[in-house]
Design a protein around this motif. Structure first.
Motif, PDB file in Angstrom:
ATOM      1  N   LEU A  58      31.635 -27.807 -47.019  1.00  0.00           N
ATOM      2  CA  LEU A  58      33.297 -28.181 -46.996  1.00  0.00           C
ATOM      3  C   LEU A  58      34.137 -28.037 -48.261  1.00  0.00           C
ATOM      4  N   GLY A  62      37.208 -25.417 -47.639  1.00  0.00           N
ATOM      5  CA  GLY A  62      38.515 -26.119 -47.832  1.00  0.00           C
ATOM      6  C   GLY A  62      39.276 -25.292 -48.834  1.00  0.00           C
ATOM      7  N   VAL A 163      38.321 -28.457 -39.783  1.00  0.00           N
ATOM      8  CA  VAL A 163      38.851 -28.707 -41.021  1.00  0.00           C
ATOM      9  C   VAL A 163      39.492 -27.852 -41.850  1.00  0.00           C
ATOM     10  N   ALA A 164      38.839 -26.738 -41.432  1.00  0.00           N
ATOM     11  CA  ALA A 164      39.726 -25.332 -42.435  1.00  0.00           C
ATOM     12  C   ALA A 164      41.165 -24.980 -41.564  1.00  0.00           C
ATOM     13  N   ILE A 167      43.433 -27.666 -43.146  1.00  0.00           N
ATOM     14  CA  ILE A 167      43.582 -27.715 -44.505  1.00  0.00           C
ATOM     15  C   ILE A 167      44.425 -26.203 -44.702  1.00  0.00           C
TER      16      ILE A 167
END
Lengths: 263, 254
Positions: A58, A62, A163-164, A167
């Motif tokens: 992560l 990120g 998540v990427a 972000i």
């Protein structure tokens, strides 16, 4: 052999060598895939690998995403200004991130972090006879070692890409609002208005394929590792390079297919 | 005569242009201890890996209790492997697992015994190799080489196998620890009533654990006899090896 025929002999043996290596690779990947989709599954190992591959990646994913999103917003703003198209920055950032950069950057980061890590770990186990020990204890290395890594990578890569994506878009938003003079609400509305579910789905499908490539390359080169520190180091390097190249190549193939099928 | 627990018949193995095994014939009776000696590169490890089914021989047959090792598949192979133990040269403990998880690996992962029960069995087996319960929760990297060998021995004997292979059991250990490992091997093998095949070039170890000794040279068994006869074998190769002489029919493998 006559000197004139020597180049043909060299060419022939090189082609045979490549075909042999390709055959090994296909057989290996096929048997690991089979082990991954048929029982028995080692759920404890799968869970452990999901934490190692997903959770511990992560921070790196990120950080990469936020910088990529920010740089993308800046570059699109500069390019768009030539056509008075600055207002498209949020739309292009979100499309670029979800369809292309999110999965590709995550895939490339994990080719380095995960594929090389798996190759080094499996390689060290190979040269210290731990894989032979598994076999003598009636535990198939393909089921106990490789399939859990493959399953974990295929399941966690899409989660990391989500998540990427978030972000990365946030990185573009930060630059858009703080440096490029966008209104925060307008930026976010433009981001969401032009985003379709298929954009996200395309990225997620790609990332599942990238996960399989990353895990299989790590396991394959680790399994074939030669003895000594050099052998294990070489396995890690080869797995990382192969995974990165295959991620980029499969990204192009999948993008072409998605365009063909309107995804 | 009863059926040997292990038989190798004309086993050959080649790697590229290098013929490592040239027709190995060997048999081991139940509850006997055979030690195979031989110099570096003589093919001992390759022979062991073939006997274990980790390599497939190019020619010949390997029988475990009359069953062909190279042809058995699936459940048959698993059942056969459950009756065989192995102590690897480097102990080959799994780095990511605790000591007790290494010892009880087969019980937990293959026999699917409950972890609590498996741990109790592992601690009991660790005690047999003179390791206390405080070691059980450590990782292999946290214990010494001699302790790792004992853990490897515990893993090899926990399922009460009928045949145990030992690959260079004393390599890398100081003479006192090596002797303690030899004592443990003799003690545990006697307690189990298992047959053993050990490969080593440590003659002190061979004398201590062997009922019989065989010598492998250039991929063939060139001598076999009772352990007590190894010093009076009348075979110049065996004599040179046992006495550790540079001069003789065997050229040092530089």
């Amino acid at each position: 052999m006559p000197l004139l025929l020597r180049p043909f002999q060299l060419l022939g043996s090189a082609v045979l060598g490549v075909l042999r290596a390709l055959g090994h690779l296909v057989m290996f990947c096929g048997s690991v895939l089979w082990s991954a989709i048929t029982p028995r599954w080692y759920f404890g190992e799968i869970g452990r690998q999901m934490v190692r591959i997903g959770f511990y990646s992560l921070p790196v994913v990120g950080l990469a995403a936020v910088f990529i999103g920010a740089a993308l917003a800046l570059n699109i703003y500069v390019g768009g200004a030539r056509f008075n198209a600055e207002q498209f920055v949020p739309t292009i950032v979100v499309l670029g991130i979800t369809r292309e950069l999110g999965p590709v950057i995550t895939g490339l980061m994990l080719a380095g972090r995960v594929s090389a890590g798996i190759a080094a770990e499996v390689g060290a186990m190979r040269v210290t006879e731990q894989i032979d020990a598994l076999t003598t204890l009636s535990a198939s290395p393909k089921r106990y070692l490789y399939a859990p890594r493959l399953i974990a990578a295929v399941l966690t890569l899409p989660l990391l890409v989500v998540v990427a994506d978030i972000i990365g878009v946030a990185g573009g938003w930060l630059v858009g609002v703080n440096s490029l003079g966008f209104d925060s609400v307008v930026y976010l509305r433009n981001t969401l208005d032009f985003l379709e579910m298929s954009d996200v789905t395309a990225g997620l499908i790609k990332s599942g394929v990238f996960g399989a490539i990353i895990a299989l390359m790590g396991c394959y080169y680790g399994d074939r590792s030669q003895a000594g520190a050099t052998g294990v180091g070489r396995a890690a390097t080869l797995s990382m390079v192969s995974a990165a190249v295959l991620v980029l190549a499969s990204n192009y193939v999948l993008s072409t297919l998605f365009v063909e099928f309107g995804l | 005569m009863s059926v040997p627990i292990l038989e190798l018949k004309g086993v050959e193995k080649r790697f590229g242009g290098n013929q490592v095994l040239r027709g190995v014939d060997l048999d081991v009776a139940s509850a006997t201890s055979l030690v195979v000696i031989g110099g570096s590169g003589s093919g001992k490890s390759v022979m062991l890996k073939n006997a274990l089914g980790l390599m497939i021989p190019d020619a010949g047959q390997i029988l475990f209790d009359g069953q062909d090792v190279t042809r058995s598949q699936g459940k048959d192979r698993d059942r056969m492997r459950a009756r065989i133990g192995m102590l690897f040269q480097s102990a080959a403990l799994f780095d990511s697992l605790r000591v007790w998880e290494n010892v009880a690996f087969r019980l937990v992962q293959v026999d699917r015994l409950r972890r609590k029960e498996a741990k109790a069995r592992a601690i009991e087996t660790l005690r047999k190799v003179r390791l206390g319960p405080d070691v059980a929760d450590l990782y292999p990297a946290e214990i010494s080489g001699g302790m790792q060998k004992r853990v490897g021995l515990a893993r090899a004997i926990i399922s009460q196998p009928e045949l145990i292979f030992f690959d260079e059991p004393t390599t890398g250990l100081d003479p006192i620890t090596a002797d303690a490992i030899n004592d443990l091997i003799v003690e545990q093998v006697e307690a189990l009533g298992a047959a053993t095949v050990s490969i080593t070039h440590d003659m002190a170890s061979a004398r201590k654990i062997a009922d019989e000794i065989a010598m492998l040279f250039e991929g063939k068994i060139i001598w076999r006899g009772a352990a007590s006869d190894v010093d009076v074998s009348g075979n110049p190769y065996v004599e040179q090896f046992v006495q550790g002489l540079a001069e003789g029919p065997i050229q040092p493998g530089f």
